[in-house]
Design a protein around this motif. Structure first.
Motif, PDB file in Angstrom:
ATOM      1  N   UNK A 228      45.724  22.779  11.028  1.00 43.21           N
ATOM      2  CA  UNK A 228      45.598  24.209  11.276  1.00 43.21           C
ATOM      3  C   UNK A 228      46.985  24.824  11.370  1.00 43.21           C
ATOM      4  N   UNK A 229      47.126  26.043  10.857  1.00 42.47           N
ATOM      5  CA  UNK A 229      48.363  26.796  11.014  1.00 42.47           C
ATOM      6  C   UNK A 229      47.996  28.240  11.302  1.00 42.47           C
ATOM      7  N   UNK A 230      48.979  29.033  11.746  1.00 45.37           N
ATOM      8  CA  UNK A 230      48.637  30.412  12.040  1.00 45.37           C
ATOM      9  C   UNK A 230      49.803  31.206  12.577  1.00 45.37           C
ATOM     10  N   UNK A 231      49.504  32.460  12.936  1.00 42.88           N
ATOM     11  CA  UNK A 231      50.512  33.383  13.443  1.00 42.88           C
ATOM     12  C   UNK A 231      49.887  34.298  14.497  1.00 42.88           C
ATOM     13  N   UNK A 232      50.732  34.870  15.352  1.00 41.30           N
ATOM     14  CA  UNK A 232      50.317  35.911  16.294  1.00 41.30           C
ATOM     15  C   UNK A 232      51.558  36.676  16.713  1.00 41.30           C
ATOM     16  N   UNK A 233      51.345  37.739  17.496  1.00 41.98           N
ATOM     17  CA  UNK A 233      52.480  38.549  17.933  1.00 41.98           C
ATOM     18  C   UNK A 233      53.165  37.963  19.157  1.00 41.98           C
ATOM     19  N   UNK A 234      52.398  37.311  20.054  1.00 36.69           N
ATOM     20  CA  UNK A 234      53.000  36.706  21.237  1.00 36.69           C
ATOM     21  C   UNK A 234      52.035  35.689  21.847  1.00 36.69           C
ATOM     22  N   UNK A 235      52.516  34.993  22.867  1.00 28.98           N
ATOM     23  CA  UNK A 235      51.722  34.031  23.631  1.00 28.98           C
ATOM     24  C   UNK A 235      51.781  34.443  25.092  1.00 28.98           C
ATOM     25  N   UNK A 236      50.658  34.320  25.789  1.00 26.98           N
ATOM     26  CA  UNK A 236      50.636  34.533  27.232  1.00 26.98           C
ATOM     27  C   UNK A 236      50.067  33.286  27.906  1.00 26.98           C
ATOM     28  N   UNK A 237      50.800  32.752  28.870  1.00 26.71           N
ATOM     29  CA  UNK A 237      50.346  31.596  29.639  1.00 26.71           C
ATOM     30  C   UNK A 237      50.116  32.064  31.072  1.00 26.71           C
TER      31      UNK A 237
END
Length: 342
Positions: A228-237
């Motif tokens: 799997x591969x992908x993209x997003x604008x940000x990560x929140x933990x």
């Protein structure tokens, strides 16, 4: 003394630190000189963060933030560790308040490491590697073990200055330390199981207990069956909720040809599940071949490359499923005419 600094210089002072436990405890084999000695503090990290065998002899320094959740009263820990095998590849310094500072003044710590291992932050299920981290640790509250704070991490470097810069009164300058963040794409590495995500800057703040990693985010998950591969604008933990979420125009692409899109994706590599959340205007969507599934929430089985819809209250589920040899065997099961509530 406002700061303590360590590299790997000869004639080092042996120091033991207990941080995040209400103070600092010093154990030394010789008196500390009036000008802080530049040496490295060996630390014994948790077993899962110990140097790899090929890094035997790596010197380490660490600090721990302790967050007590108002939701469930549990204490959760954020560990910051500097590793390095070269004396000139990075620094670790504690810059403590002076008598002139307010009683609630925090302690500042700078971790930098450009060599193998870098600076590692452990937040929930994620191990995050960066070249530079500046940590603000708040004083512990009465009756509590440890304390929370703030972390800013990215690419960049830090160095010791020969003397404090004239005219500068900020804490790091007073401690004769210079930290130079240089956020850049793909320099913040987040590892969760078989998944790797990359961004350019991390900021964690005790105000809400969320670590935010700015993008653009790139994403990949190794698999023997369907990577799997992908993209997003940000990560929140979220430390309190123990959740990792990809946020903003999330796109997941599987080698098997499935393309999934959502506004937010809660991601858990250990359980092999991703939850895709859409908006009323733009539902989550997953497409493979001639099959299209749209819903407010989609559960994505990452190992089996299969999806199913969850109907939120007031939401809808739609789908287009083409049967026959041209479409292949559908891997998204059409929802029932009246799907049950989750």
């Amino acid at each position: 003394m406002t700061g303590q600094r360590w590299t790997g210089a000869a004639g080092r002072v042996t120091v033991a630190l207990l941080l995040g436990l209400g103070g600092v405890v010093w154990g030394q084999t010789q008196p500390v000189p009036s000008a802080p000695a530049r040496t490295t503090t060996p630390q014994v990290p948790p077993e899962d963060l110990a140097p790899a065998p090929e890094q035997a002899g790596a010197e380490q320094s660490s600090l721990e933030l302790v967050r007590r959740s108002e939701k469930d009263g549990k204490s959760r820990r954020i560990l910051i560790v500097k590793t390095g095998t070269q004396d000139d590849s990075g620094v670790f310094v504690l810059c403590q308040p002076t008598e002139d500072d307010p009683e609630d003044a925090p302690t500042l710590a700078v971790f930098s490491e450009t060599g193998t291992g870098g600076v590692r932050l452990t937040i929930d299920k994620n191990v995050i590697t960066v070249p530079l981290a500046v940590v603000t640790q708040l004083p512990p509250k009465d009756g509590q073990e440890g304390s929370d704070g703030r972390v800013e991490a990215s690419a960049g470097t830090a160095r010791f200055l020969d003397e404090p810069p004239p005219g500068k009164t900020d804490r790091l300058s007073r401690c004769a330390v210079e930290a130079t963040p240089k956020p850049a794409a793909d320099t913040v590495l987040v590892t969760q199981g078989r998944t790797e995500l990359r961004g350019q800057k991390l900021v964690y703040d005790s105000a809400d207990g969320i670590a935010r990693i700015d993008g653009p985010i790139t994403f990949k998950r190794s698999s023997d069956k369907d990577a799997l591969s992908g993209t997003s604008q940000r990560i929140e933990v979220s430390v309190d909720d123990e959740k990792t979420t990809l946020v903003g125009n999330v796109v997941l692409n599987s080698e098997g040809g499935r393309v999934s899109k959502a506004a937010r994706v809660e991601y858990d590599d250990a359980s092999n599940i991703a939850r895709l959340y859409g908006t009323p205007e733009q539902p989550a969507q997953s497409v493979k071949g001639g099959d299209t599934l749209s819903a407010g929430t989609i559960l994505y089985d990452l190992d089996r490359n299969e999806v199913r819809a969850v109907k939120p209250e007031g939401g809808t589920i739609t789908g287009e499923f083409i049967e026959g040899e041209a479409a292949g065997t559908p891997s998204a099961v059409p929802p029932p005419a009246t799907p049950p509530n989750p």
